[in-house]
Design an enzyme around this catalytic site. Sequence first.
Site, mmCIF file in Angstrom:
data_model
loop_
_atom_site.group_PDB
_atom_site.id
_atom_site.type_symbol
_atom_site.label_atom_id
_atom_site.label_comp_id
_atom_site.label_asym_id
_atom_site.label_seq_id
_atom_site.Cartn_x
_atom_site.Cartn_y
_atom_site.Cartn_z
ATOM 1 N N TYR A 210 0.813 -1.216 0.000
ATOM 2 C CA TYR A 210 0.000 0.000 0.000
ATOM 3 C C TYR A 210 0.854 1.276 0.000
ATOM 4 C CZ TYR A 210 -3.343 3.570 1.409
ATOM 5 O OH TYR A 210 -4.087 4.713 1.468
ATOM 6 N N GLU A 217 1.448 6.394 -7.157
ATOM 7 C CA GLU A 217 0.411 7.367 -7.504
ATOM 8 C C GLU A 217 0.964 8.787 -7.470
ATOM 9 O OE1 GLU A 217 -3.161 4.619 -5.541
ATOM 10 O OE2 GLU A 217 -2.527 6.496 -4.604
#
Length: 286
Positions: A210, A217
Site C-alpha cells: 500500500y 500514484e
Amino acid sequence: MTLGFGVVSFFFFFFFCTLLSVGSPAFPAGAWPRGRPSRAPGPRSFPDGAGGPGGAARRPMALPAWLQPRSTYLFIYYLIQFCGHSWIFTNMTVRFFSFGEDSMVDTFYAIGLVMRLCQSISLLELLHICLGIEPNHLLPRFLQLTERIIILFVVITSQEEVQEKYVVCVLFIFWNLLDMVRYTYSMLSVIGISYAVLTWLSQTLWMPIYPLCVLAEAFAIYQSLPYFESFGTYSTKLPFDLSIYFPYVLKIYLMMLFIGMYYTYSHLYSERRDVLRVCPMKKKKM
C-alpha cells in the site's frame, strides 16, 4: 488472452465445486452416522398436531447462511471483481514474458478498459457500507477508492503521454496484487470458508504494497504535471476574474494523498490486529 480465460474458468469450476461440497452430507448416501440406528429409513410417523398428514404444517427449513440473498449477492460481486483483476494480472504477466519491456509501454492500451470497469464497479462498495450489506468503515474505503479513481480517470486517462509511462504498469501490478488477495478472502468468507494462511496474507500483504501504491500514484501525478501545464486540461476561467489552474489542484491533492495514506494505514493496521487476534496463525508443534 486464452490463458487468462482458462484461469478464470478454473476458478469458476473450483468455487462451484466448493459450493457443492459445502451443501453435501458428510456421509455416503444410504449410510447412517455412528450413534444412529442402522435400520433403513422408512415412512416417519407424526404425533397428532406435530406435522404430517392431518397435523399442523411443518416449519420451513432455513436456508444456509451462504445461500441468503445478501451472501449470494456479495459472493457474485466478489467473484466478478476477482475474475476481472485475475484476468488483468494474467494478461500483464503473459505480455511481459512475451514482449519484455515493450509490453510495459502499452499496458494501458491493452488492459485500461477492464481496469476502468473494475474500478468503476468498486464504487458499489461505498453503497454496500452505507446500506449495511458489507461490514466495513466508510471513510477509509472512501479514501482508497478516491485515490484510484482520481489517478486512473483524471491523471492517466486524460493524458495519453502519461499512459505510456512505466509507472502505469507498476501501479496496475500493485493494485491487482492487493485486489486479487482481498477479493479471494472476502469471497470465501461470505460462504463460511476460512484459511489461516489466506487470512494472514490478506491482512499482511497491504503493509509493504500500500505505501508503494501511494508512492507510485504520487510519481504518476508528478509526471503528469508538465502535460497539464502545457495543454491546460481541466484548467478553466470562472466569473469575476477567477480561474482554476488544475496543476495547483494536483499539487494540493499530492499533499493530501500522504495524509490520507497515514489515516488509512492506521485503520488497516488496527483492523489487522483485531482480525489476527480472533484468527491467529496456528503454530506447528516442535
